[in-house]
Design an enzyme around this catalytic site. Structure first.
Site, PDB file in Angstrom:
ATOM      1  N   GLU A 175      48.409  51.075  43.095  1.00 35.24           N
ATOM      2  CA  GLU A 175      48.679  49.894  42.269  1.00 35.24           C
ATOM      3  C   GLU A 175      47.605  49.667  41.216  1.00 35.24           C
ATOM      4  OE1 GLU A 175      47.613  45.763  44.059  1.00 35.24           O
ATOM      5  OE2 GLU A 175      48.161  47.020  45.778  1.00 35.24           O
ATOM      6  N   ASP A 191      44.058  37.942  49.455  1.00 39.99           N
ATOM      7  CA  ASP A 191      43.634  39.094  50.246  1.00 39.99           C
ATOM      8  C   ASP A 191      42.116  39.146  50.266  1.00 39.99           C
ATOM      9  OD1 ASP A 191      42.666  40.784  47.961  1.00 39.99           O
ATOM     10  OD2 ASP A 191      44.781  40.824  47.419  1.00 39.99           O
ATOM     11  N   LYS A 204      47.522  41.935  54.992  1.00 42.04           N
ATOM     12  CA  LYS A 204      46.261  42.116  54.301  1.00 42.04           C
ATOM     13  C   LYS A 204      45.130  42.151  55.332  1.00 42.04           C
ATOM     14  CE  LYS A 204      48.057  41.930  50.162  1.00 42.04           C
ATOM     15  NZ  LYS A 204      47.935  43.018  49.156  1.00 42.04           N
ATOM     16  N   HIS A 240      54.251  49.451  44.432  1.00 44.88           N
ATOM     17  CA  HIS A 240      53.628  48.144  44.584  1.00 44.88           C
ATOM     18  C   HIS A 240      54.451  47.115  43.818  1.00 44.88           C
ATOM     19  CE1 HIS A 240      50.836  45.082  42.724  1.00 44.88           C
ATOM     20  NE2 HIS A 240      50.660  44.863  44.008  1.00 44.88           N
ATOM     21  N   ASP A 249      52.928  51.347  39.955  1.00 48.05           N
ATOM     22  CA  ASP A 249      53.009  49.952  39.535  1.00 48.05           C
ATOM     23  C   ASP A 249      53.627  49.942  38.146  1.00 48.05           C
ATOM     24  OD1 ASP A 249      51.896  47.506  38.010  1.00 48.05           O
ATOM     25  OD2 ASP A 249      51.453  47.017  40.099  1.00 48.05           O
ATOM     26  N   ASP A 289      46.737  46.597  54.270  1.00 48.13           N
ATOM     27  CA  ASP A 289      46.278  46.735  52.894  1.00 48.13           C
ATOM     28  C   ASP A 289      44.894  46.114  52.759  1.00 48.13           C
ATOM     29  OD1 ASP A 289      45.918  46.773  50.161  1.00 48.13           O
ATOM     30  OD2 ASP A 289      47.748  45.667  49.674  1.00 48.13           O
ATOM     31  N   GLU A 319      46.539  50.889  52.937  1.00 47.09           N
ATOM     32  CA  GLU A 319      46.703  50.854  51.486  1.00 47.09           C
ATOM     33  C   GLU A 319      45.392  50.466  50.822  1.00 47.09           C
ATOM     34  OE1 GLU A 319      49.427  48.167  48.424  1.00 47.09           O
ATOM     35  OE2 GLU A 319      50.176  48.701  50.411  1.00 47.09           O
TER      36      GLU A 319
END
Length: 439
Positions: free
Chosen positions: A299, A25, A219, A349, A322, A247, A273
């Site tokens: 997360e 990412d 991502k 997550h 998470d 995200d 996100e």
């Protein structure tokens, strides 16, 4: 007859996922999915398995932190119920000298979570139930006893938590039956890693829809023009009715997030996100207020207190717990109760080795015994490395099947532990040899 914990093994396990850019990412371009992994053993030969998830370098630091907790477990009775599991959690998180290293955040807090989760795995196996069912069989009073309410009572008191749990209690059996029949909705991030080509993105996005997923995730955050192009390709591939979350993995300042999401908004992202620092409550609130896309985070949120503030500030539309970031099951019970109090959906997550296996239990417990809701709630699914687990997460038609094996689904296969141990497992020895030859 109570059992004693006699064994405590810690392993540094790493998978070379960076070679195919799996997990890549904008903030983490070359992750090697890793686990600082702990095994508890008792006098009768029972085992409890837990781990911290990392992405490679530094996994040995997390493993050392877990090792530092050995004296709190070995030679002591194995926790079998709410009282013992609460006592272990409180001892690990309240030890003044260890707590100084956080407090209640960072590597030491994650290490406590790995040991706590291993204890839950062990206790659920002793009870003959998967963790979601083991939790859901506890009384509201027992569940409340698991939670550390220090710093929470301005948002959630023990009495309010009891009220939430008692309200859900009459419907537990029916919801558990629905869960076993239907499973729990999943979404997949597998098409969306930033290092993937456009062709791979489109192919995997179409495959996700064919496999029954109603939501995928991309991502974003590397380059705005690239992200607009990729979002357009993904929307064309899946059509107008499939949700596409995006995200940023903490990449942006607030102003940058507003600019970026305004550009992506025409393609109807379901949520953005981690648009900014996970510690920036007011930044998340400003991003939520300043552009049209809903906000999700969690997360990398370190503890229940930050989740409390995100909810108090109206900064999130989706809470993303998470299983291995906070101090294990106990602290996640607190976060689930906070989310229920504020009426915010929990969408965990699970992008990492073993995280799908763990978080499925937490969401299923939430549905059965806490919120009683599963509308607008999904669990992330990433199709990597499940083959290394004895009881891997199973997806059928875009939904998690309900785990039935006793425990937390956390046990990694012995051969996988041996092969991928760092730095001396065969996989890593071979890579060193190859690098030495090429240099």
């Amino acid at each position: 007859m109570s059992q004693t914990v006699t064994g405590f093994e810690v392993h540094d396990i790493r998978f070379p996922t960076s070679e195919q850019l799996d997990g890549s990412d904008a903030m983490n371009p070359d992750p090697d999915y890793s686990a600082a992994y702990v095994v508890l053993r008792t006098t009768d030969g029972s085992e409890g398995h837990g781990f911290c998830f990392t992405i490679g370098r530094g996994n040995e630091v997390t493993a050392a932190a877990i090792e530092a907790l050995r004296p709190y477990v070995v030679g002591r009775p194995a926790p079998v119920g709410a009282a013992g599991l609460a006592a272990l959690y409180f001892e690990l998180t309240h030890d003044s000298q260890l707590r100084w290293l956080g407090p209640e955040k960072g590597v030491m807090h994650m290490a406590a979570g790995a040991v706590v989760n291993a204890a839950w795995d062990l206790a659920a196996k002793q009870a003959g139930k998967p963790v979601w069912e083991f939790l859901a069989s506890m009384t509201p009073e027992e569940l409340v006893s698991l939670v550390d309410f220090r710093y929470l009572t301005d948002a959630l008191t023990p009495d309010e938590a009891l009220e939430i749990l008692r309200a859900a209690e009459p419907g537990r059996a029916g919801r558990a039956e629905s869960l076993r029949e239907r499973g729990y909705a999943a979404y997949t991030t597998s098409p969306g890693w930033l290092g993937y080509s456009d062709t791979k993105l489109v192919t995997l996005a179409k495959q996700a829809v064919a496999d029954g997923f109603e939501q995928i995730k991309l991502k974003v955050g590397g380059d705005l023009d690239d992200d607009v192009r990729r979002m357009k390709l993904a929307r064309s591939a899946v059509g107008p009715d499939i949700r596409i979350a995006v995200d940023a993995n903490q990449r942006w300042d607030v102003a940058e997030a507003l600019r970026w999401m305004s550009a992506l908004a025409p393609y109807e992202p379901h949520w953005i996100e981690e648009p900014t620092s996970p510690d920036d409550i007011l930044g998340h609130a400003a991003i939520r207020a300043g552009q049209p896309v809903k906000v999700a985070t969690g997360e990398h949120v370190a503890n229940r207190v930050v989740f409390k503030q995100l909810l108090q500030a109206g900064a999130v539309d989706f809470v993303q717990i998470d299983a291995a970031r906070v101090a294990g099951v106990n602290e996640n019970v607190a976060i689930l109760l906070l989310a229920a109090k504020y009426g915010v959906p929990v969408c965990p997550h699970a992008g990492g080795v073993g995280l799908c296996e763990l978080v499925q239990h937490l969401s299923m417990f939430d549905y059965v015994a806490v919120s009683g809701e599963w509308e607008d709630r999904v669990i992330e699914y990433v199709d990597h490395l499940h083959e290394h687990f004895a009881d891997p997460a199973v997806i059928v038609n875009g939904r998690y099947e309900t785990p039935s094996a006793p425990g937390f689904s956390a046990r990694m296969l012995p051969e996988s532990i041996a092969e991928y141990s760092y730095p001396d497992g065969p996989v890593w020895r071979a890579r060193r040899t190859t690098q030495e030859v090429s240099s």
